[in-house]
Design a protein around this motif. Structure first.
Motif, PDB file in Angstrom:
ATOM      1  N   UNK A  25       0.916  -1.452  -0.200  1.00 45.72           N
ATOM      2  CA  UNK A  25       0.016  -0.057  -0.221  1.00 45.72           C
ATOM      3  C   UNK A  25       0.890   1.349   0.021  1.00 45.72           C
ATOM      4  N   UNK A  26       1.944   1.156   0.770  1.00 42.12           N
ATOM      5  CA  UNK A  26       2.990   2.303   0.878  1.00 42.12           C
ATOM      6  C   UNK A  26       3.665   2.458  -0.406  1.00 42.12           C
ATOM      7  N   UNK A  27       3.819   1.341  -1.245  1.00 42.39           N
ATOM      8  CA  UNK A  27       4.728   1.546  -2.528  1.00 42.39           C
ATOM      9  C   UNK A  27       3.691   2.145  -3.551  1.00 42.39           C
ATOM     10  N   UNK A  34       7.985   0.116   3.212  1.00 44.89           N
ATOM     11  CA  UNK A  34       7.709   0.209   4.639  1.00 44.89           C
ATOM     12  C   UNK A  34       9.028   0.443   5.507  1.00 44.89           C
ATOM     13  N   UNK A  35      10.066  -0.303   4.969  1.00 45.60           N
ATOM     14  CA  UNK A  35      11.336   0.068   5.819  1.00 45.60           C
ATOM     15  C   UNK A  35      11.839   1.610   5.625  1.00 45.60           C
ATOM     16  N   UNK A  36      11.550   2.014   4.397  1.00 49.00           N
ATOM     17  CA  UNK A  36      11.789   3.685   4.688  1.00 49.00           C
ATOM     18  C   UNK A  36      10.907   4.308   5.602  1.00 49.00           C
ATOM     19  N   UNK A  37       9.651   4.031   5.599  1.00 52.68           N
ATOM     20  CA  UNK A  37       8.614   4.762   6.406  1.00 52.68           C
ATOM     21  C   UNK A  37       9.201   4.377   7.971  1.00 52.68           C
ATOM     22  N   UNK A  38       9.520   3.385   8.256  1.00 54.56           N
ATOM     23  CA  UNK A  38      10.133   2.940   9.589  1.00 54.56           C
ATOM     24  C   UNK A  38      11.358   3.802   9.907  1.00 54.56           C
ATOM     25  N   UNK A 103       4.918  12.729   6.355  1.00 58.08           N
ATOM     26  CA  UNK A 103       3.542  13.297   6.748  1.00 58.08           C
ATOM     27  C   UNK A 103       2.595  12.965   5.717  1.00 58.08           C
ATOM     28  N   UNK A 104       2.836  12.643   4.468  1.00 61.04           N
ATOM     29  CA  UNK A 104       1.828  12.030   3.370  1.00 61.04           C
ATOM     30  C   UNK A 104       1.571  10.517   3.681  1.00 61.04           C
ATOM     31  N   UNK A 105       2.785   9.834   3.928  1.00 61.46           N
ATOM     32  CA  UNK A 105       2.355   8.175   4.139  1.00 61.46           C
ATOM     33  C   UNK A 105       1.971   7.823   5.418  1.00 61.46           C
ATOM     34  N   UNK A 106       2.081   8.552   6.721  1.00 61.65           N
ATOM     35  CA  UNK A 106       1.566   8.317   7.838  1.00 61.65           C
ATOM     36  C   UNK A 106       0.054   7.918   7.771  1.00 61.65           C
ATOM     37  N   UNK A 110      -1.187   4.254   8.971  1.00 56.97           N
ATOM     38  CA  UNK A 110      -2.346   3.994   9.928  1.00 56.97           C
ATOM     39  C   UNK A 110      -3.785   3.274   9.366  1.00 56.97           C
ATOM     40  N   UNK A 111      -4.069   3.810   8.315  1.00 59.28           N
ATOM     41  CA  UNK A 111      -5.255   3.181   7.776  1.00 59.28           C
ATOM     42  C   UNK A 111      -5.229   1.761   7.502  1.00 59.28           C
TER      43      UNK A 111
END
Length: 141
Positions: A25-27, A34-38, A103-106, A110-111
């Protein structure tokens, strides 16, 4: 009563499937693994952050962490600055682009977590969360 082997298998397979679904979903929505988001969450959540701090937090090697940070730097989401207290390390800071990407990916993150968690009754989810938190604390001591 569940035996330890079944518990291990269920835990690992569940983690892998959760990770892969959230990662997809993030990609798709943000071109962000997801690793980058973490890593962005960790960097953005600390007043001072070094590669070592991330490696310690997620329990991976400093070398693997440094390579992942290099990818964040290449994307323009993070920068390395000289550490005035230790010339062997650098301090990591989110760039404005990194702050925007985070901020855009969070909300997507969360969803996805909320949606996937909805597969369990609230009481079961609460018990699972409490048990895993206690187990994680034990393993981190």
């Amino acid at each position: 009563m569940t035996d330890a082997t079944t518990l291990f298998t269920d835990l690992v397979r569940t983690e892998t499937r959760l990770y892969n679904r959230i990662d997809a979903r993030l990609r798709a929505g943000h071109d962000m693994p997801l690793g980058s988001l973490e890593f962005l969450r960790i960097i953005g959540g600390r007043p001072v952050c070094r590669v070592y701090d991330i490696a310690h937090e997620v329990d991976i090697t400093v070398g693997a962490t440094s390579k992942a940070v290099d990818r964040l730097v290449a994307r323009g989401w993070c920068e390395r600055r000289a550490n005035p207290d230790d010339r062997r390390s650098s301090l990591l800071l989110l760039t404005p682009a990194g702050e925007q990407a985070l901020a855009a990916a969070l909300p997507t993150f969360a969803a996805a977590v909320t949606e996937l968690g909805a597969a369990l009754p609230r009481q079961t989810l609460d018990q699972l969360a409490d048990g895993l938190h206690q187990w994680r604390q034990h393993l981190e001591e």
